[in-house]
Write a protein that holds these residues in place. Structure first.
Motif, PDB file in Angstrom:
ATOM      1  N   PHE A 101      23.091  30.521  52.251  1.00 14.68           N
ATOM      2  CA  PHE A 101      22.251  30.246  51.648  1.00 14.68           C
ATOM      3  C   PHE A 101      21.776  28.781  51.623  1.00 14.68           C
ATOM      4  O   PHE A 101      20.962  28.307  51.790  1.00 14.68           O
ATOM      5  N   ARG A 102      22.860  28.193  51.431  1.00 14.10           N
ATOM      6  CA  ARG A 102      22.780  26.590  51.025  1.00 14.10           C
ATOM      7  C   ARG A 102      22.508  25.782  52.338  1.00 14.10           C
ATOM      8  O   ARG A 102      21.682  24.869  52.663  1.00 14.10           O
ATOM      9  N   ARG A 103      23.201  26.332  53.480  1.00 18.58           N
ATOM     10  CA  ARG A 103      23.185  25.704  54.708  1.00 18.58           C
ATOM     11  C   ARG A 103      21.925  25.887  55.157  1.00 18.58           C
ATOM     12  O   ARG A 103      21.159  25.209  55.826  1.00 18.58           O
ATOM     13  N   TYR A 104      21.297  27.163  55.082  1.00 17.22           N
ATOM     14  CA  TYR A 104      19.663  27.617  55.418  1.00 17.22           C
ATOM     15  C   TYR A 104      18.773  26.470  54.762  1.00 17.22           C
ATOM     16  O   TYR A 104      17.849  26.031  55.465  1.00 17.22           O
ATOM     17  N   ARG A 105      19.014  26.277  53.465  1.00 18.35           N
ATOM     18  CA  ARG A 105      17.885  25.254  52.806  1.00 18.35           C
ATOM     19  C   ARG A 105      18.112  23.727  53.612  1.00 18.35           C
ATOM     20  O   ARG A 105      17.052  23.219  53.692  1.00 18.35           O
ATOM     21  N   LEU A 106      19.481  23.532  53.626  1.00 20.77           N
ATOM     22  CA  LEU A 106      19.518  22.245  54.260  1.00 20.77           C
ATOM     23  C   LEU A 106      19.160  21.814  55.773  1.00 20.77           C
ATOM     24  O   LEU A 106      18.559  21.117  55.843  1.00 20.77           O
ATOM     25  N   ARG A 165      16.689  33.615  54.609  1.00 21.57           N
ATOM     26  CA  ARG A 165      15.318  33.299  53.673  1.00 21.57           C
ATOM     27  C   ARG A 165      14.942  34.193  52.544  1.00 21.57           C
ATOM     28  O   ARG A 165      14.412  33.537  51.894  1.00 21.57           O
ATOM     29  N   SER A 166      15.512  35.279  52.490  1.00 21.35           N
ATOM     30  CA  SER A 166      15.334  36.154  51.367  1.00 21.35           C
ATOM     31  C   SER A 166      16.263  36.256  50.371  1.00 21.35           C
ATOM     32  O   SER A 166      16.407  36.849  49.332  1.00 21.35           O
ATOM     33  N   ASP A 167      17.336  35.123  50.527  1.00 22.15           N
ATOM     34  CA  ASP A 167      18.460  34.862  49.457  1.00 22.15           C
ATOM     35  C   ASP A 167      19.190  36.397  49.419  1.00 22.15           C
ATOM     36  O   ASP A 167      19.598  36.946  48.281  1.00 22.15           O
ATOM     37  N   GLY A 168      19.444  37.052  50.546  1.00 21.93           N
ATOM     38  CA  GLY A 168      20.345  38.252  50.695  1.00 21.93           C
ATOM     39  C   GLY A 168      19.562  39.456  50.370  1.00 21.93           C
ATOM     40  O   GLY A 168      20.149  40.498  50.138  1.00 21.93           O
ATOM     41  N   ALA A 169      18.082  39.389  50.237  1.00 24.91           N
ATOM     42  CA  ALA A 169      17.438  40.729  49.883  1.00 24.91           C
ATOM     43  C   ALA A 169      17.493  41.782  51.029  1.00 24.91           C
ATOM     44  O   ALA A 169      16.885  42.711  50.716  1.00 24.91           O
ATOM     45  N   THR A 170      17.460  41.247  52.186  1.00 22.26           N
ATOM     46  CA  THR A 170      17.287  41.940  53.268  1.00 22.26           C
ATOM     47  C   THR A 170      18.643  42.839  53.795  1.00 22.26           C
ATOM     48  O   THR A 170      19.858  42.194  53.350  1.00 22.26           O
ATOM     49  N   ASP A 171      18.418  43.886  54.547  1.00 23.42           N
ATOM     50  CA  ASP A 171      19.723  44.732  55.185  1.00 23.42           C
ATOM     51  C   ASP A 171      20.041  43.842  56.663  1.00 23.42           C
ATOM     52  O   ASP A 171      19.489  44.405  57.671  1.00 23.42           O
TER      53      ASP A 171
END
Length: 224
Positions: A101-106, A165-171
């Motif tokens: 998640f952190r790397r995605y934002r970066l 992108r969803s912070d882990g909300a998707t499967d």
């Protein structure tokens, strides 16, 4: 070995936290070393440069994938071997959610890191396409190995990207498996997929390309 791995991840996590807080350009390797309570030399022992700091996991994951490909037997379906290795790679990504998640934002904030991420993914494509070139049936056109490798990687990146992108909300694993079912249908020429013809393409990782791939996948006939 475990101590070195823990140190590498700790330095990477510290660096990404600093990058997000202070800005990538403002943070030096020395600052990362100080915040991580290690020497500058130690940072460079684990990372080749500043742009590698957010990617502590890729080399080890590539090594695991390489071992899996090398362990393939002569009777193993090469496409299934690549799919299995890709699923294993995704599971490893999912085991470290905060890093992803952190790397995605970066990588969305820093073009230099986004470019580095693309380079890292190309290493996966290079590895799997080399394996497919030597393991697909004799006479298979060489472009198909590259096309298949790029397509499998695109399914992987799509599932991982949606999850990040969803912070882990998707499967993510379910999405990948659905994408791989589509890849299998293309390879096998399943009815409704390509009418027996196989079309392979390497596409850029852009929002438009992802939407097109998702639309194509939705039209594919599921395998029984």
């Amino acid at each position: 070995m475990r101590v070195a791995e823990d140190a590498r991840y700790r330095i990477a996590e510290t660096a990404m936290a600093l990058f997000l807080e202070q800005g990538y350009e403002a943070v030096t390797v020395e600052a990362v070393a100080e915040a991580s309570r290690v020497s500058r030399r130690t940072v460079f022992r684990y990372f080749g440069g500043k742009d590698e700091l957010p990617f502590p996991d890729h080399s080890a994951r590539l090594a695991v994938l390489d071992r899996r490909l090398r362990a393939a037997g002569p009777d193993d379906d090469p496409v299934e071997v690549v799919i299995a290795g890709t699923e294993e790679s995704l599971r490893d990504f999912l085991s470290r959610p905060q890093l992803v998640f952190r790397r995605y934002r970066l990588t969305r904030l820093v073009p230099e890191l986004r470019n580095r991420e693309i380079v890292e993914h190309e290493r996966y494509v290079s590895l799997t396409s080399a394996f497919l070139r030597t393991h697909l049936p004799p006479g298979t056109p060489s472009h198909q190995a590259m096309g298949l490798a790029a397509l499998v990687d695109a399914m992987h990146r799509s599932a991982l990207g949606n999850w990040a992108r969803s912070d882990g909300a998707t499967d993510a694993l379910g999405e990948l498996q659905a994408g791989m079912a589509w890849v299998r249908s293309l390879v096998s020429g399943a009815p409704g997929a390509t009418d027996g013809r196989l079309l392979l393409a390497a596409v850029p990782d852009t929002p438009a390309a992802r939407r097109a791939l998702l639309a194509l996948r939705a039209e594919a006939t599921p395998l029984e």
